[in-house]
Design a protein around this motif. Structure first.
Motif, PDB file in Angstrom:
ATOM      1  N   LYS A   5     -31.646  27.039 -10.944  1.00 37.69           N
ATOM      2  CA  LYS A   5     -31.060  25.943 -11.750  1.00 37.69           C
ATOM      3  C   LYS A   5     -30.720  24.747 -10.863  1.00 37.69           C
ATOM      4  O   LYS A   5     -30.894  23.600 -11.264  1.00 37.69           O
ATOM      5  CB  LYS A   5     -29.814  26.432 -12.485  1.00 37.69           C
ATOM      6  CG  LYS A   5     -30.099  27.470 -13.530  1.00 37.69           C
ATOM      7  CD  LYS A   5     -30.698  26.846 -14.749  1.00 37.69           C
ATOM      8  CE  LYS A   5     -30.869  27.908 -15.826  1.00 37.69           C
ATOM      9  NZ  LYS A   5     -31.717  27.457 -16.899  1.00 37.69           N
ATOM     10  N   MET A   6     -30.237  25.035  -9.656  1.00 34.31           N
ATOM     11  CA  MET A   6     -29.920  23.954  -8.723  1.00 34.31           C
ATOM     12  C   MET A   6     -31.180  23.165  -8.373  1.00 34.31           C
ATOM     13  O   MET A   6     -31.169  21.932  -8.347  1.00 34.31           O
ATOM     14  CB  MET A   6     -29.287  24.514  -7.453  1.00 34.31           C
ATOM     15  CG  MET A   6     -28.910  23.453  -6.446  1.00 34.31           C
ATOM     16  SD  MET A   6     -28.424  24.118  -4.854  1.00 34.31           S
ATOM     17  CE  MET A   6     -29.994  24.675  -4.221  1.00 34.31           C
ATOM     18  N   ILE A   7     -32.283  23.874  -8.140  1.00 33.29           N
ATOM     19  CA  ILE A   7     -33.543  23.217  -7.792  1.00 33.29           C
ATOM     20  C   ILE A   7     -34.041  22.384  -8.962  1.00 33.29           C
ATOM     21  O   ILE A   7     -34.499  21.253  -8.785  1.00 33.29           O
ATOM     22  CB  ILE A   7     -34.601  24.257  -7.361  1.00 33.29           C
ATOM     23  CG1 ILE A   7     -34.155  24.999  -6.098  1.00 33.29           C
ATOM     24  CG2 ILE A   7     -35.970  23.614  -7.172  1.00 33.29           C
ATOM     25  CD1 ILE A   7     -33.874  24.123  -4.892  1.00 33.29           C
ATOM     26  N   GLU A  13     -33.565  11.988  -4.693  1.00 29.00           N
ATOM     27  CA  GLU A  13     -32.883  11.475  -3.506  1.00 29.00           C
ATOM     28  C   GLU A  13     -32.311  12.619  -2.666  1.00 29.00           C
ATOM     29  O   GLU A  13     -32.326  12.561  -1.434  1.00 29.00           O
ATOM     30  CB  GLU A  13     -31.762  10.505  -3.898  1.00 29.00           C
ATOM     31  CG  GLU A  13     -32.236   9.263  -4.610  1.00 29.00           C
ATOM     32  CD  GLU A  13     -32.503   9.477  -6.105  1.00 29.00           C
ATOM     33  OE1 GLU A  13     -32.050  10.499  -6.676  1.00 29.00           O
ATOM     34  OE2 GLU A  13     -33.187   8.626  -6.690  1.00 29.00           O
ATOM     35  N   VAL A  14     -31.803  13.642  -3.326  1.00 24.28           N
ATOM     36  CA  VAL A  14     -31.256  14.794  -2.613  1.00 24.28           C
ATOM     37  C   VAL A  14     -32.389  15.548  -1.926  1.00 24.28           C
ATOM     38  O   VAL A  14     -32.268  15.953  -0.768  1.00 24.28           O
ATOM     39  CB  VAL A  14     -30.475  15.716  -3.582  1.00 24.28           C
ATOM     40  CG1 VAL A  14     -30.033  16.997  -2.886  1.00 24.28           C
ATOM     41  CG2 VAL A  14     -29.288  14.974  -4.170  1.00 24.28           C
ATOM     42  N   VAL A  22     -34.310  18.515   7.464  1.00 25.42           N
ATOM     43  CA  VAL A  22     -35.107  19.605   8.024  1.00 25.42           C
ATOM     44  C   VAL A  22     -36.055  19.062   9.088  1.00 25.42           C
ATOM     45  O   VAL A  22     -36.217  19.662  10.155  1.00 25.42           O
ATOM     46  CB  VAL A  22     -35.886  20.340   6.908  1.00 25.42           C
ATOM     47  CG1 VAL A  22     -36.915  21.293   7.491  1.00 25.42           C
ATOM     48  CG2 VAL A  22     -34.926  21.086   5.994  1.00 25.42           C
ATOM     49  N   GLU A  23     -36.690  17.930   8.813  1.00 30.58           N
ATOM     50  CA  GLU A  23     -37.632  17.337   9.766  1.00 30.58           C
ATOM     51  C   GLU A  23     -36.947  16.967  11.078  1.00 30.58           C
ATOM     52  O   GLU A  23     -37.483  17.215  12.164  1.00 30.58           O
ATOM     53  CB  GLU A  23     -38.270  16.084   9.162  1.00 30.58           C
ATOM     54  CG  GLU A  23     -39.235  16.377   8.030  1.00 30.58           C
ATOM     55  CD  GLU A  23     -39.702  15.111   7.314  1.00 30.58           C
ATOM     56  OE1 GLU A  23     -39.163  14.012   7.591  1.00 30.58           O
ATOM     57  OE2 GLU A  23     -40.586  15.226   6.456  1.00 30.58           O
ATOM     58  N   ARG A  43     -35.959  26.177   2.446  1.00 28.45           N
ATOM     59  CA  ARG A  43     -36.239  26.963   1.238  1.00 28.45           C
ATOM     60  C   ARG A  43     -36.064  26.096  -0.011  1.00 28.45           C
ATOM     61  O   ARG A  43     -36.879  26.141  -0.932  1.00 28.45           O
ATOM     62  CB  ARG A  43     -35.304  28.173   1.193  1.00 28.45           C
ATOM     63  CG  ARG A  43     -35.534  29.071   0.026  1.00 28.45           C
ATOM     64  CD  ARG A  43     -34.665  30.321   0.133  1.00 28.45           C
ATOM     65  NE  ARG A  43     -34.736  31.047  -1.112  1.00 28.45           N
ATOM     66  CZ  ARG A  43     -33.702  31.500  -1.779  1.00 28.45           C
ATOM     67  NH1 ARG A  43     -32.484  31.342  -1.306  1.00 28.45           N
ATOM     68  NH2 ARG A  43     -33.863  32.134  -2.910  1.00 28.45           N
ATOM     69  N   ALA A  44     -35.006  25.299  -0.046  1.00 27.16           N
ATOM     70  CA  ALA A  44     -34.751  24.418  -1.185  1.00 27.16           C
ATOM     71  C   ALA A  44     -35.847  23.355  -1.318  1.00 27.16           C
ATOM     72  O   ALA A  44     -36.306  23.057  -2.415  1.00 27.16           O
ATOM     73  CB  ALA A  44     -33.382  23.764  -1.048  1.00 27.16           C
ATOM     74  N   VAL A  45     -36.270  22.792  -0.199  1.00 22.93           N
ATOM     75  CA  VAL A  45     -37.319  21.767  -0.214  1.00 22.93           C
ATOM     76  C   VAL A  45     -38.620  22.359  -0.751  1.00 22.93           C
ATOM     77  O   VAL A  45     -39.277  21.772  -1.622  1.00 22.93           O
ATOM     78  CB  VAL A  45     -37.523  21.171   1.203  1.00 22.93           C
ATOM     79  CG1 VAL A  45     -38.814  20.370   1.295  1.00 22.93           C
ATOM     80  CG2 VAL A  45     -36.334  20.311   1.577  1.00 22.93           C
ATOM     81  N   ILE A  46     -39.006  23.529  -0.266  1.00 25.50           N
ATOM     82  CA  ILE A  46     -40.242  24.170  -0.724  1.00 25.50           C
ATOM     83  C   ILE A  46     -40.148  24.503  -2.206  1.00 25.50           C
ATOM     84  O   ILE A  46     -41.099  24.268  -2.971  1.00 25.50           O
ATOM     85  CB  ILE A  46     -40.552  25.413   0.129  1.00 25.50           C
ATOM     86  CG1 ILE A  46     -40.919  24.986   1.551  1.00 25.50           C
ATOM     87  CG2 ILE A  46     -41.667  26.244  -0.497  1.00 25.50           C
ATOM     88  CD1 ILE A  46     -40.996  26.133   2.540  1.00 25.50           C
ATOM     89  N   ALA A  47     -39.011  25.028  -2.642  1.00 28.24           N
ATOM     90  CA  ALA A  47     -38.826  25.368  -4.059  1.00 28.24           C
ATOM     91  C   ALA A  47     -38.881  24.108  -4.923  1.00 28.24           C
ATOM     92  O   ALA A  47     -39.491  24.111  -6.002  1.00 28.24           O
ATOM     93  CB  ALA A  47     -37.499  26.091  -4.254  1.00 28.24           C
ATOM     94  N   TYR A  48     -38.262  23.024  -4.453  1.00 25.08           N
ATOM     95  CA  TYR A  48     -38.296  21.759  -5.203  1.00 25.08           C
ATOM     96  C   TYR A  48     -39.737  21.285  -5.360  1.00 25.08           C
ATOM     97  O   TYR A  48     -40.159  20.896  -6.445  1.00 25.08           O
ATOM     98  CB  TYR A  48     -37.468  20.698  -4.484  1.00 25.08           C
ATOM     99  CG  TYR A  48     -37.498  19.349  -5.168  1.00 25.08           C
ATOM    100  CD1 TYR A  48     -36.519  19.000  -6.085  1.00 25.08           C
ATOM    101  CD2 TYR A  48     -38.507  18.422  -4.910  1.00 25.08           C
ATOM    102  CE1 TYR A  48     -36.539  17.768  -6.728  1.00 25.08           C
ATOM    103  CE2 TYR A  48     -38.549  17.197  -5.541  1.00 25.08           C
ATOM    104  CZ  TYR A  48     -37.564  16.878  -6.450  1.00 25.08           C
ATOM    105  OH  TYR A  48     -37.613  15.657  -7.087  1.00 25.08           O
ATOM    106  N   GLU A  49     -40.486  21.312  -4.272  1.00 28.87           N
ATOM    107  CA  GLU A  49     -41.877  20.836  -4.318  1.00 28.87           C
ATOM    108  C   GLU A  49     -42.710  21.660  -5.280  1.00 28.87           C
ATOM    109  O   GLU A  49     -43.550  21.125  -6.008  1.00 28.87           O
ATOM    110  CB  GLU A  49     -42.478  20.873  -2.911  1.00 28.87           C
ATOM    111  CG  GLU A  49     -41.855  19.852  -1.994  1.00 28.87           C
ATOM    112  CD  GLU A  49     -42.297  19.958  -0.551  1.00 28.87           C
ATOM    113  OE1 GLU A  49     -42.036  18.997   0.193  1.00 28.87           O
ATOM    114  OE2 GLU A  49     -42.896  20.986  -0.158  1.00 28.87           O
TER     115      GLU A  49
END
Length: 89
Positions: A5-7, A13-14, A22-23, A43-49
């Motif tokens: 749900k957060m993703i 922007e977040v 991360v970079e 993990r959050a970045v990959i899930a968002y993408e």
């Protein structure tokens, strides 16, 4: 709130801020990410993408495998045989 749900609710922007952190290995204020923060943020970045259908060539870790002649690395019919030889060695 669950991770999923957060993703889903994450603003672009977040996502960009997490990706940049991360970079660089540090937050916008200059503080270094801990290993746990880096792993969780990645993990959050990959899930968002994945959830927001970010184009493959814009995702974290994308490697352009296009050769100068326009073909893709990995489309060589001999490549699986070469990889097998290398892994059997």
């Amino acid at each position: 709130m669950t991770f999923e749900k957060m993703i889903e609710a994450m603003q672009p922007e977040v996502y960009q801020s997490l990706r940049r952190a991360v970079e660089l290995g540090k937050w916008p204020n200059g503080e270094r990410l801990t290993q746990e923060q880096r792993e969780t943020s990645l993990r959050a970045v990959i899930a968002y993408e994945h959830t927001h259908n970010v184009a493959e060539d814009q995702r974290v870790g994308f490697i352009d495998r296009t050769r100068q002649d326009g073909t893709q690395h990995g489309t060589d019919p001999l490549q699986p045989q070469v990889l097998k030889i290398l892994t059997d060695a």
